[in-house]
Write a protein that holds these residues in place. Structure first.
Motif, PDB file in Angstrom:
ATOM      1  N   SER A 188       0.840  -1.203   0.000  1.00 16.28           N
ATOM      2  CA  SER A 188       0.000   0.000   0.000  1.00 16.28           C
ATOM      3  C   SER A 188       0.877   1.255   0.000  1.00 16.28           C
ATOM      4  CB  SER A 188      -0.871   0.081   1.268  1.00 16.28           C
ATOM      5  OG  SER A 188      -1.713  -1.026   1.405  1.00 16.28           O
ATOM      6  N   THR A 203      -1.081  -2.227  -4.421  1.00 19.31           N
ATOM      7  CA  THR A 203      -0.317  -2.728  -5.564  1.00 19.31           C
ATOM      8  C   THR A 203      -0.233  -4.255  -5.570  1.00 19.31           C
ATOM      9  OG1 THR A 203       1.744  -2.508  -4.317  1.00 19.31           O
ATOM     10  CG2 THR A 203       1.086  -0.627  -5.673  1.00 19.31           C
ATOM     11  N   VAL A 255      -6.478  -8.681  -1.127  1.00 22.16           N
ATOM     12  CA  VAL A 255      -6.585  -7.354  -1.755  1.00 22.16           C
ATOM     13  C   VAL A 255      -7.888  -6.686  -1.321  1.00 22.16           C
ATOM     14  CG1 VAL A 255      -6.689  -6.071  -3.931  1.00 22.16           C
ATOM     15  CG2 VAL A 255      -5.254  -8.118  -3.745  1.00 22.16           C
ATOM     16  N   THR A 304      -8.174  -3.266   0.823  1.00 18.86           N
ATOM     17  CA  THR A 304      -8.961  -2.178   0.241  1.00 18.86           C
ATOM     18  C   THR A 304     -10.018  -1.704   1.237  1.00 18.86           C
ATOM     19  OG1 THR A 304      -8.573  -3.046  -1.979  1.00 18.86           O
ATOM     20  CG2 THR A 304     -10.455  -1.552  -1.715  1.00 18.86           C
ATOM     21  N   SER A 307      -6.057   0.774  -7.350  1.00 17.66           N
ATOM     22  CA  SER A 307      -5.229  -0.423  -7.440  1.00 17.66           C
ATOM     23  C   SER A 307      -4.423  -0.377  -8.738  1.00 17.66           C
ATOM     24  CB  SER A 307      -6.156  -1.651  -7.422  1.00 17.66           C
ATOM     25  OG  SER A 307      -5.398  -2.821  -7.582  1.00 17.66           O
TER      26      SER A 307
END
Lengths: 281, 281
Positions: free
Chosen positions: A121, A148, A158, A162, A174
């Motif tokens: 991040s 990333t 992910v 997020t 992203s």
């Protein structure tokens, strides 16, 4: 995001401290363990309400944690995450807050065991004023955080990272690590070099005749030299390419000035204005 | 400063409008006549309370005025002041608000009759947001205004202009026109070029990944290209010299980055930080 049992924050400065403050205010974590080099900083973070406990070892920080956020200088991130991943019986989801991503993500993909869970991040919320004293509960409100993932990153991880940043008020973008590093070289790292060079080129005796322009143009030059040399060197290929584009742009200004060409000068100024105006105020 | 009977403001934008607002709020002038190219701007200035009357000719503006402040673009200042000085039976004290001083003062000393009373001024209070809509009653509060007398300027006139700016809340620094132009080349004009080149070198697709750093570093690039090309060309010898110092500073960064020299990079960043920190936040 549902409330977490325990979050560990490694490096409790501006970013780490602000994460803790936001987690607590929003009731997103029951326990927030802080770990860092200096006991005095951890004590201050606890006083300010950014962490619920100051711990003396990484092992203690990570034990029982759902999430670990590593907010230390760029050079320190990889060794610390490798150490965290090696803690027995711990399987936290790990992210970082480093301003560069390619080398960090690549080194971790190469060296982390298959069980470790990591997503990179980069919260675009830094400031020339670092440290726990400048941490703010609303630091991430409306700000962009880049995450990333790569082809090897678990999509549930992910999604969880997020959600974590969105829960703190951020907007999440992203993109692959290399695209991130190329882009922030242009939007952050090269501008830092330019601001620093501009400040360094100013004779201090001229400072009484500065106004808002110089003040704003050079603001980021007040950042921590140690943190920034690590960022700039880690991303130096991209930074040098961004600087080349800037130098080309600057040399066109120089030519127009040397030639006394008012039309060319007006056009160059208009180009800069068009891009700047596209951002808004 | 005792209250003036009549002040004329030529060019009622950000600077001229703010002078009018401050004069009125502080009860410093009974009548404030505004003159400018566009009738609509003058009408708006009157609505906003920046002037008491909108007049259609320079002659009308100047008639009976104690003070005239010319706040038009750099290229327009000299012809307008020559026209003001030629108005029969008018002997106002004239100043301007131009961002350059050497050529303006030299041209006026060469062409004004011995009776005309002029002292150059430069309020360091501009903004990328020009125009009467951005005029503010407190624009000059605590800001620096440079006045640029020469050996031929009447000392009573210098004192009167100094009192005028102080009455509007400003701090006044007096220096020769050439010293002014050399210094603001470094503190304002070259930084404008750098900010504009930095904005122009940024791919607009990268803008979503900008944060406070890029935003502040490029803010002044939003300024009016026509006004700025006039300023940059008028002061181009000094601007080119300031840019050379900046380019030297930047090339040292480039060398350190190319060499991967962390110690040199840290030192360069520290140099920039030291100068920036000397200004304060």
């Amino acid at each position: 995001m549902k409330s977490l049992e325990k979050v560990a924050i490694v490096g409790v400065g501006l970013i780490g401290g602000s994460i803790g403050l936001a987690l607590r205010e929003r009731g997103l974590a029951k326990e927030i363990a802080g770990f860092g080099r200096r006991a005095s900083t951890l004590e201050r973070a606890k006083q300010l309400g950014a962490i619920t406990s100051a711990v003396a070892t990484l092992t203690e920080a990570v034990a029982g944690a759902d999430f670990v956020v590593v907010c230390t200088p760029v050079e320190t991130i990889v060794p610390q995450i490798l150490e965290i991943a090696a803690v027995p019986n711990a399987r936290p989801l790990i992210t970082d807050a480093g301003s560069t991503k390619s080398s960090i993500v690549a080194q971790l993909e190469q060296n982390l065991s298959g069980h470790a869970r990591f997503v990179g991040s980069h919260p675009l919320a830094g400031s020339e004023r670092g440290g726990i004293e400048h941490a703010r509960v609303d630091l991430f409100q409306g700000r962009v955080v880049v995450v990333t993932p790569t082809s090897r990153t678990d999509s549930e991880d992910v999604a969880a990272i997020t959600d974590f940043w969105i829960a703190l008020g951020a907007r999440v973008i992203s993109m692959p690590p290399d695209a991130h590093d190329r882009t922030v070289a242009t939007t952050s790292h090269a501008p830092h070099v330019v601001a620093s060079a501009l400040a360094a080129a100013t004779d201090p005796t001229a400072l009484p005749l500065t106004a808002g322009g110089w003040r704003d143009s050079t603001r980021i030059a007040g950042g921590d030299p140690e943190l920034w040399q690590q960022i700039l060197l880690d991303n130096r290929t991209n930074v040098l390419q961004s600087l080349s584009r800037f130098e080309t742009s600057l040399s066109r200004f120089r030519s127009a000035l040397e030639a006394g060409d008012s039309a060319a000068l007006r056009e160059l100024l208009q180009e800069g204005k068009t891009t700047r105006d596209a951002l808004g105020s």
